[in-house]
Design a protein around this motif. Sequence first.
Motif: not given
Length: 468
Positions: A189-206
Amino acid sequence: MLTQRLAEFAIETKSSGVPGDVMDAARDALIDTLGCGIVGSTEEVGEIALRYVSGMQARREASVWGTHVATTMAEAAFVNGILGHALDFDDVHAAVHGHPSTTMIPAALAVGEANGASGESLAAAYAVGLEVAAKLGIAFGNGHYQRGWHSTATAGIFGSTVVAARLLGLPVPQLRHALGLAASQASGLLKNFGTMTKPFHAGHAARCAVQSALLARAGFTADTSIFDGDDSFLRTYGEKDSQPLGPLLDRLGTPWEALDPGISFKRWPCCYCNHRSIGVLLQMIERHGIRGEDVQAVEIGFPPGSDTALIHTNPQTGLEGKFSIEYVAAACLLDGKVGIDTFTDVMVNRPEVRALMHKVKRYRIQDSKMYSGSVGYNDVMVRTGRGEQRVREDRAPGSRAWPMSAAERDEKFLDCAGRVLGDVGARRVLDLAIGIRGLDDVGKLARAMVPAESAARVDRGASAVLAK
């Protein structure tokens, strides 16, 4: 059936059938992603992810970049995906509406290292995976991103699943199951931009991509027509401007997405929506001698959709600053540059930058079309006591229209990787990555990213597992 056609292209396209210039683009994406990921290991989010995976004491299959840790394929893809996106310095793609390589390269290298894949097969898997992710990104439409989905993850997971499936040798029917599995894990979710969860998105997808491919190979089932029918992934996640997938599949590889629109490589470690303005401001500083203390007003115009990711107008942290044109413009004008050190909490909260941020105005340009950070334009105005400078810029720095040279590519990599591996270690990795197509085993590249004792940071996770 759409899912069948997509899976056939993904599996049946031979490495020899991928054009040389497309393979060169895959090589450049590899170099850029590895550099971003190695320096990403120094970030707090990287340290936390490293402690997390070190505590698992899992089977040693694949390396965590820039460290002495190894873990399973899926967990290595997870952590390296986080590292690759930690600084928001990694490449972008207009059709994906996000960052393609930070999901696909971690999956590719983790699976490739564990299975002794060649560099040629890794580069081809990336090229095919990007083709799939980009065509699906177009099918999702701009509305998918504007709705609040992070396309890096929601489109990237499918490209990464294709990458993992190819390198694991899955047949078409198993890839269809893997795609169905991946679809039920697509999120971000874009709502998490500016937090550690944005890079988590990439790791989660991989990680989910590798898991999906492994489970499908083991016989795990999912819906094998996930992109077909009224209840398909596309109908569920798409918006009003979604495009039919069928005609897009007719264009797979004609032209290749790696070349048209091509991969855009970042010069600065922040959200790509900022980059046109940074490029303009740096040119203004050079041509007109503008100094931060002389600036009376800054106005930056965005057409609809082109600043959706810039969710912070008054950032308080370095991470939030990456998603704030108000901060980025002020820092650029004050410092005359933008770099890794720009985005720390201390830098964001400097009194002089806070004062200049109040002079930066963001406004909406009236336009009937919808744009994104990688597609569109910006109007930039800077006023000083000597007058106004105004520029409209539609080129995106690092894109094919405003390209990064090979020398700039190498300089960026060496600056990033050298902070962890030292100059000699960084050069060795770069040379291996440049010659990726001639590499018989990509494990050699992965193991080259283990720091020498003299260059490595010590005590990076009490339970660290030594890489093979």
